[in-house]
Design a protein around this motif. Structure first.
Motif, mmCIF file in Angstrom:
data_model
loop_
_atom_site.group_PDB
_atom_site.id
_atom_site.type_symbol
_atom_site.label_atom_id
_atom_site.label_comp_id
_atom_site.label_asym_id
_atom_site.label_seq_id
_atom_site.Cartn_x
_atom_site.Cartn_y
_atom_site.Cartn_z
ATOM 1 N N ASP A 113 0.816 -1.219 0.000
ATOM 2 C CA ASP A 113 0.000 0.000 0.000
ATOM 3 C C ASP A 113 0.847 1.266 0.000
ATOM 4 N N GLU A 114 2.082 1.136 0.439
ATOM 5 C CA GLU A 114 2.892 2.340 0.545
ATOM 6 C C GLU A 114 4.374 2.024 0.379
ATOM 7 N N LEU A 115 5.108 3.060 0.079
ATOM 8 C CA LEU A 115 6.557 2.933 -0.014
ATOM 9 C C LEU A 115 7.152 2.920 1.384
ATOM 10 N N PRO A 116 8.354 2.344 1.538
ATOM 11 C CA PRO A 116 8.993 2.383 2.865
ATOM 12 C C PRO A 116 9.360 3.812 3.246
ATOM 13 N N LYS A 117 9.337 4.077 4.526
ATOM 14 C CA LYS A 117 9.714 5.416 5.004
ATOM 15 C C LYS A 117 11.154 5.708 4.615
ATOM 16 N N PRO A 118 11.460 6.951 4.277
ATOM 17 C CA PRO A 118 10.642 8.162 4.401
ATOM 18 C C PRO A 118 9.923 8.544 3.104
ATOM 19 N N PHE A 119 9.774 7.623 2.163
ATOM 20 C CA PHE A 119 9.279 7.990 0.830
ATOM 21 C C PHE A 119 7.758 8.095 0.814
ATOM 22 N N ILE A 120 7.297 9.211 0.279
ATOM 23 C CA ILE A 120 5.862 9.496 0.176
ATOM 24 C C ILE A 120 5.598 10.146 -1.181
ATOM 25 N N ILE A 121 4.528 9.712 -1.823
ATOM 26 C CA ILE A 121 4.005 10.424 -2.996
ATOM 27 C C ILE A 121 2.612 10.903 -2.633
ATOM 28 N N LEU A 122 2.346 12.156 -2.872
ATOM 29 C CA LEU A 122 1.045 12.745 -2.577
ATOM 30 C C LEU A 122 0.517 13.399 -3.865
ATOM 31 N N PRO A 123 -0.660 12.934 -4.356
ATOM 32 C CA PRO A 123 -1.538 11.917 -3.790
ATOM 33 C C PRO A 123 -0.965 10.511 -3.910
ATOM 34 N N GLN A 124 -1.445 9.625 -3.025
ATOM 35 C CA GLN A 124 -0.938 8.258 -2.999
ATOM 36 C C GLN A 124 -1.206 7.549 -4.320
ATOM 37 N N PRO A 125 -0.231 6.821 -4.842
ATOM 38 C CA PRO A 125 -0.439 6.062 -6.081
ATOM 39 C C PRO A 125 -1.388 4.880 -5.869
ATOM 40 N N CYS A 126 -1.948 4.410 -6.977
ATOM 41 C CA CYS A 126 -2.896 3.299 -6.895
ATOM 42 C C CYS A 126 -2.219 1.994 -6.517
ATOM 43 N N GLN A 127 -1.082 1.711 -7.135
ATOM 44 C CA GLN A 127 -0.428 0.425 -6.905
ATOM 45 C C GLN A 127 1.083 0.612 -6.856
ATOM 46 N N LEU A 178 7.973 11.160 -9.587
ATOM 47 C CA LEU A 178 9.417 10.927 -9.489
ATOM 48 C C LEU A 178 10.102 12.103 -8.799
ATOM 49 N N GLU A 179 9.691 13.304 -9.104
ATOM 50 C CA GLU A 179 10.246 14.501 -8.462
ATOM 51 C C GLU A 179 10.080 14.418 -6.948
ATOM 52 N N GLN A 180 8.910 13.999 -6.478
ATOM 53 C CA GLN A 180 8.674 13.888 -5.037
ATOM 54 C C GLN A 180 9.578 12.837 -4.406
ATOM 55 N N LEU A 181 9.777 11.719 -5.099
ATOM 56 C CA LEU A 181 10.655 10.680 -4.563
ATOM 57 C C LEU A 181 12.107 11.154 -4.505
#
Length: 723
Positions: free
Chosen positions: A21-35, A125-128
């Motif tokens: 459901d999510e990437l390992p911390k500290p990585f976040i994409i907002l809005p959350q990706p579908c898969q 990709l920019e957010q990551l």
């Protein structure tokens, strides 16, 4: 056998990856990706490793963020490459805005079937990469498949009572694009430099040429600017002029046009044409049309209203405007409240406490009424269902079902904050249907997705003219909940918002914000005997009665009375202590605010200092907090005088003077912060447009401090009389 199965599973995970459901911390994409599929057997991507961009599939380089824009387009063989692949036949995502992002071995690849999909893949990709840089971590090898759940994802710029600097609007467009918002409903009112009806344009406006340039800038970032020019009602910005007086439904009431006067359409269509010219290539034209009270009263309209009902006048206007929109290749968007009001079902869309029996009774009567005028509903129109509460009321659901079953296009509109407060915004999450804040945005977008609604708008009304930065958390929440198919919790959203916007972590953010908010609530209520500053009953000057929900009364603005009677009295030295008893609640709350001031201010300053970006938000927060604290300081000082001891009373007088000096200092600091992004006063040539919105009562920012100005004069007189 069991051992063999586990071994096989581990091998599959290692080589094929696994969904999460999510990437390992500290990585976040907002809005959350579908898969998200993580590939643990492969190397990831470290910030700074990508050396070139390769384009495939007849694609131009999209607008990039601050990190990716520094990478050059090349075609050399390299293992440090970002490949952007446009494949019109790509079917792995169900939307033209969808994309697939693959990261492995210090390479990245984005594939999509449209330029918009490529652009949104680059935003993710920019957010990551931003997280990789900020936290010095390697982005894990992964595959991200992403697409929106709602096609039209809009926010609202309402410039009714203020205009921001052009630079701020451009920065806002970049900021919205980062979160995959793809539309702005720009409610111009008088802030567009109209050419066909130039008198309507405020002396402080955005010219049509400037708006064209902004529209093209937004398009490059896959944001459409939808113009909104109010139509039949909410027309005081037009009808305030004597030149248009003959077009008013009532000569003394500036709220609504007469729908049966041809001059109405000459003026409105001229304004619409200018708005269309200012937003070239846009798909929609928002025509307003809400809260149309006080029509069917003039000599032209009353016979029709008496015979066919007031709704016939609304629908006549709507059909005329929709025909105009069609001729001009625009799809009209219309607020939907008036037909629902006519059918008697509007209250059921906001009332959470109706029994099933009452609800069924309302809708048994309402549906035949709606169906009786169905043929009059223009089919080229989008009906925007607005609701600023939790939105899952059975009546609200029935409206959306009625639209779907009758083949009408519908969108939904929620709000950054329905109270429109000046300071820290309402965020009540644990009150069930009475909850308020971003939970409402989450609720309505979830309902829209359930009902296959194609469009979502997050409104930002300017009635109390909050600073735009106070709107951004709502805008970004709307981006999350209109795009992502994940049911992101509010706590998870808080964390994502703080990290993406500022690069900070605040584990107790909700509790912290609630403490700041309590001081805001005190500020609104402190000096008023009843309710608060945002209530219409506490208007502190006579204004024309144009409220659409009231029977029109001529001459209200000529009524004279003592406005200080709305404010709380001051301590009575003949009866020491009685004032403190009467206003014990306000005083107890003030004491809490004074005691917490140092701690909360210190935290705000620390957050600002640790933020990696957008420090302006925290500078504004500090200025607002310092300003709202002056109210508590003054009330505590007044309490000190409510005693019989003369020496203590004198100390109270000294503290009152100090509190008032502090107020004026904080006021100047607040104006300075505001002026960095917005104009804080109108030119002297501006024609006043005053009515029940508190921000319309003055032509500069001082409308915010009318209670203090009056109360300070009361204090000065009181102190002179009690030396």
């Amino acid at each position: 056998m069991k051992k063999y199965f586990i071994t096989t599973l581990l091998i599959l995970i290692a080589f094929c990856g696994f969904c999460t459901d999510e990437l390992p911390k500290p990585f976040i994409i907002l809005p959350q990706p579908c898969q998200i599929i993580l590939h643990q057997s492969k190397a990831g991507l470290r910030f700074g490793k990508i050396q070139q961009i390769v384009l495939k599939g007849n694609i131009s380089l999209p607008v990039m963020g601050g990190i990716l824009s520094k990478i050059k387009i090349q075609s050399t063989k390299s293992n440090a490459t970002l490949k952007l692949i446009l494949d019109r036949n790509f079917t792995s995502v169900p939307s033209d805005e969808g994309y697939q992002l693959t990261i492995e071995n210090n390479n990245a690849k984005i594939i999509a079937r449209s330029e918009a999909g490529i652009f949104y893949g680059c935003q993710s990709l920019e957010q990551l990469l931003e997280d990789s840089r900020d936290y010095k971590k390697i982005i894990p090898a992964c595959e991200i498949i992403d697409y929106p759940k709602i096609a039209y994802r809009a926010v609202h710029f309402d410039v009714k009572h203020h205009l921001d600097h052009l630079k701020y609007y451009y920065e806002s467009i970049d900021r919205l694009a980062r979160y995959k918002i793809n539309a702005i409903v720009f409610e111009f009112e008088d802030k567009l430099g109209y050419k066909r009806q130039p008198i309507v344009a405020s002396p402080q406006n955005i010219s049509i040429e400037q708006m064209k340039a902004m529209t093209l800038y937004a398009k490059k970032r896959f944001i459409e600017i939808t113009p909104l020019v109010q139509g039949l009602g909410h027309a005081t910005f037009i009808l305030k002029y004597e030149q248009y007086k003959n077009l008013r439904e009532l000569p003394f009431n500036r709220w609504a046009f007469c729908p049966m006067d041809e001059g109405t359409y000459k003026v409105l269509f001229d304004l619409y044409k200018d708005a269309i010219d200012a937003t070239p290539g846009s798909k929609y034209l928002h025509i307003g049309g809400d809260e149309i009270g006080n029509i069917g009263l003039c000599a032209r309209c009353k016979p029709i209203a008496d015979k066919e009902g007031m709704m016939s006048l609304n629908l006549y206007w709507l059909k005329r405007v929709c025909q105009f929109a069609k001729k001009n290749n625009r799809i009209p968007i219309f607020w939907d409240d008036m037909p629902l009001k006519y059918a008697g079902v509007i209250e059921s869309t906001d009332d959470d406490n109706l029994s099933n029996a009452v609800l069924d009774s309302i809708w048994r009567k309402g549906i035949p009424k709606l169906d009786s005028i169905l043929k009059e509903f223009p089919k080229n129109c989008v009906y925007m269902r607005w609701n600023y509460s939790m939105a899952h009321q059975p009546g609200n659901i029935r409206v959306l079902d009625w639209y779907n079953s009758r083949g009408l296009q519908a969108m939904i509109a929620t709000a950054t904050n329905k109270s429109g407060g000046i300071f820290f915004q309402v965020d009540e999450r644990n009150k069930g249907n009475e909850s308020s804040g971003i939970i409402n945005i989450k609720s309505f977008n979830e309902l829209a997705a359930e009902k296959n609604i194609s469009g979502s708008l997050c409104t930002a009304w300017d009635d109390g003219s909050p600073h735009m930065e106070n709107r951004w958390r709502g805008f970004i929440a709307s981006a999350e909940y209109s795009w992502s198919t994940k049911n992101c919790s509010l706590t998870a959203f808080d964390s994502a918002w703080l990290q993406k916007e500022f690069g900070v972590t605040i584990p107790d953010y909700y509790t912290f914000n609630q403490k700041l908010r309590k001081g805001s609530e005190l500020w609104y209520e402190a000096f008023f005997k009843n309710k608060n500053y945002l209530e219409e009953e506490n208007i502190l000057q006579s204004v024309a009665q144009v409220e659409h929900w009231l029977k029109p009364v001529e001459g209200r603005e000529n009524v004279k009375f003592d406005y200080t009677t709305k404010l709380i009295e001051l301590p009575d030295f003949k009866n020491p202590g009685t004032w403190s008893i009467k206003y014990k609640d306000k005083l107890d709350r003030s004491l809490i605010e004074v005691n917490e001031e140092k701690y909360l201010l210190k935290r705000l300053i620390a957050i600002k200092d640790s933020s990696l970006r957008n420090k302006y938000f925290w500078q504004l927060s500090i200025a607002l907090y310092n300003f709202q604290c002056t109210t508590a300081q003054l009330l505590v000082a007044l309490k000190e005088t409510d005693v019989s001891d003369q020496s203590l009373k004198q100390k109270g007088f000294d503290d009152i003077k100090k509190a008032m000096r502090n107020f004026w200092q904080r006021w100047e600091e607040l104006k300075l912060i505001y002026s960095q992004t917005r104009y804080i006063s109108y030119p002297s040539s501006f024609v006043k447009d005053r009515y029940f919105h508190i921000a319309s009562q003055r032509e500069d920012l001082s409308w915010m401090i009318q209670p203090q100005e009056l109360y300070f004069e009361m204090i000065k007189k009181w102190m002179r009389n009690n030396k």
